[in-house]
Design a protein around this motif. Structure first.
Motif, PDB file in Angstrom:
ATOM      1  N   SER A 157    -102.195 -25.299   0.495  1.00 38.81           N
ATOM      2  CA  SER A 157    -100.760 -25.122   0.758  1.00 38.81           C
ATOM      3  C   SER A 157    -100.328 -23.664   0.815  1.00 38.81           C
ATOM      4  O   SER A 157     -99.464 -23.301   1.618  1.00 38.81           O
ATOM      5  N   GLY A 210    -100.226 -29.991   2.114  1.00 38.99           N
ATOM      6  CA  GLY A 210     -98.984 -30.770   2.006  1.00 38.99           C
ATOM      7  C   GLY A 210     -97.746 -29.967   1.686  1.00 38.99           C
ATOM      8  O   GLY A 210     -96.704 -30.563   1.369  1.00 38.99           O
ATOM      9  N   TYR A 258     -99.988 -23.821  -8.142  1.00 41.70           N
ATOM     10  CA  TYR A 258     -99.611 -23.341  -6.803  1.00 41.70           C
ATOM     11  C   TYR A 258     -98.828 -24.454  -6.126  1.00 41.70           C
ATOM     12  O   TYR A 258     -98.662 -25.538  -6.710  1.00 41.70           O
ATOM     13  N   TYR A 306    -109.738 -36.955   4.258  1.00 35.43           N
ATOM     14  CA  TYR A 306    -109.726 -35.698   5.023  1.00 35.43           C
ATOM     15  C   TYR A 306    -110.269 -35.919   6.435  1.00 35.43           C
ATOM     16  O   TYR A 306    -109.748 -35.370   7.405  1.00 35.43           O
TER      17      TYR A 306
HETATM   18  C1  PHB Z   1    -102.865 -28.517  -0.715  1.00 37.20           C
HETATM   19  O1  PHB Z   1    -103.098 -27.350  -1.108  1.00 37.20           O
HETATM   20  O2  PHB Z   1    -101.822 -28.805  -0.119  1.00 37.20           O
HETATM   21  C2  PHB Z   1    -103.864 -29.583  -0.969  1.00 37.20           C
HETATM   22  C3  PHB Z   1    -105.198 -29.270  -1.142  1.00 37.20           C
HETATM   23  C4  PHB Z   1    -106.139 -30.280  -1.346  1.00 37.20           C
HETATM   24  C5  PHB Z   1    -105.721 -31.601  -1.345  1.00 37.20           C
HETATM   25  C6  PHB Z   1    -104.387 -31.920  -1.175  1.00 37.20           C
HETATM   26  C7  PHB Z   1    -103.454 -30.913  -0.982  1.00 37.20           C
HETATM   27  O3  PHB Z   1    -106.615 -32.573  -1.509  1.00 37.20           O
END
Ligand code: PHB
Length: 389
Positions: free
Chosen positions: A105, A128, A174, A304
């Motif tokens: 993110s 997300g 984060y 994913y």
């Molecule tokens: C995110 O950083 O938005 C993030 C990363 C890994 C995930 C889900 C969200 O599995």
């Protein structure tokens, strides 16, 4: 070389790049920039996304909306401080037509700013962050995955309905962790529970011991955790090794157990999580997707892979609508906005802010499967606060 000559050379170079791109498009070539983590705790996620994307293209005879993709790749290392340089490699150096990325993110927020400033088409196949479809939302930014709030909200609702009154949360500090916890709190509150303790550690730190001791001392009814990839493997194992799973149920968004079960083994058994995908959906679309993915990559697909596959589908719908004429950007965007995406997760549409409106499943870990137990929340849309489009 004089300053004037220098400027001239730059102009000529820019024009040459532009002509090269126009030429590629005219020949039905699509320059796709993949900006994903190929190293670090999220490396497996980046690879699964690319696999999913390429699988959809392969199923269309190697084309996307009639165009032939040519790939340019950058490893973003899930490192926000390198994000602007990394996306500029794709946009300015490689002159790509579209960027597909990323997982983290914090990285995606920097990417979205550059994409917005340069009007580059950006399809987000995981990250997300709510900001990119909230205050930063734009006609050229789409997401094929989820908003951090969505699975969190569903898990909060389920935890509350299952009698969790006082819950502790733990996550990397984060945007993704913060927003996932925020969604969880909204769902939990609606179902009569509350969060009594929030614990965090910096990304991608995996020294969990002190925090697990604090959880044991707090004695909550349940724990909600956001971790993913390598970090999720370690957290679930450490939680079980501390014996906490015997007395305090561990809940999370499905990232906690997706693509990780082989490595988590006994530690994850029986865990409940919420996500927009899961094992055992047993629909014709998902069965075909799983068979095709397993045949191609000798691995079982996870969420994913689905998000990468759907990023390609969404883009393909836009490109087909303009017959590969990238200059018709507003028609391309309109077609993507209207799309019903025939995803392995189930058909979904996009909200006004370009986020999937989708069912969130409740899943239970059985062996190496996140078995779908039912729908936790139907057609859930992130309210996308701050998006004006
Ligand atoms: C995110 O950083 O938005 C993030 C990363 C890994 C995930 C889900 C969200 O599995």
């Amino acid at each position: 070389m004089t300053v004037r000559n220098c400027a001239l050379v730059r102009t000529i170079l820019a024009a040459a790049l532009c002509l090269a791109a126009a030429d590629a498009a005219a020949q039905g070539k699509l320059k796709v920039g993949l900006m994903l983590p190929y190293t670090g705790t999220y490396a497996a996620l980046g690879n699964a996304i690319e696999n999913g994307f390429r699988l959809y293209v392969a199923e269309q005879g190697g084309k996307l909306g009639g165009m032939e993709p040519e790939y340019f790749k950058v490893d973003d290392e899930s490192e926000p401080s390198k994000a602007v340089d990394n996306i500029n490699k794709l946009i300015k150096r490689d002159n790509v037509d579209v960027v597909v990325g990323t997982v983290h993110s914090g990285v995606v927020m920097a990417m979205a700013k550059v994409a917005k400033d340069t009007n580059t088409l950006l399809v987000i196949p995981n990250a997300g962050a709510r900001a990119v479809t909230g205050p930063m939302c734009a006609p050229n930014i789409f997401r094929s995955s989820f908003s951090n709030w969505q699975p969190g909200y569903a898990m909060g609702k389920v935890a509350g309905e299952r009698g969790a009154k006082k819950v502790a949360t733990i996550t990397w500090k984060y945007a993704a962790g913060d927003e996932s916890v925020e969604g969880f709190k909204d769902g939990l509150k609606a179902a009569g529970g509350e969060v009594v303790k929030d614990l965090t550690l910096p990304f991608p730190n995996v020294e969990f011991q002190a925090l697990l001791t604090e959880i044991a001392a707090t004695k909550p009814d349940a724990v909600y955790a956001f971790f993913a990839g390598g970090g999720a493997v370690k957290f679930v194992k450490d939680y079980a090794a501390a014996g906490l799973n015997k007395t305090i149920p561990l809940y999370g968004p499905g990232f906690l157990t997706d693509g990780t079960l082989e490595a988590q083994g006994a530690a994850a058994q029986g865990m409940l999580t919420t996500l927009h995908y899961g094992d055992g959906l047993d629909t014709p679309k998902d069965n075909a997707f799983r068979a095709s993915y397993t045949r191609t990559y000798k691995a079982v697909p996870d969420v994913y892979a689905v998000q990468g596959y759907d990023a390609a589908q969404m883009l393909g719908i836009g490109l087909a609508a303009v017959k590969g004429d990238l200059a018709k950007r507003s028609e391309l965007v309109a077609a993507m906005e209207k799309a019903r995406i025939d995803s392995p997760r189930g058909t979904f549409t996009l909200s006004k802010s370009h986020d999937p409106v989708q069912d969130i499943y409740l899943r239970k870990v059985v062996g190496t499967e996140n078995h779908v137990e039912g729908v936790a929340v139907k057609a859930l849309a992130d309210p996308s606060p701050g998006c004006k489009m």
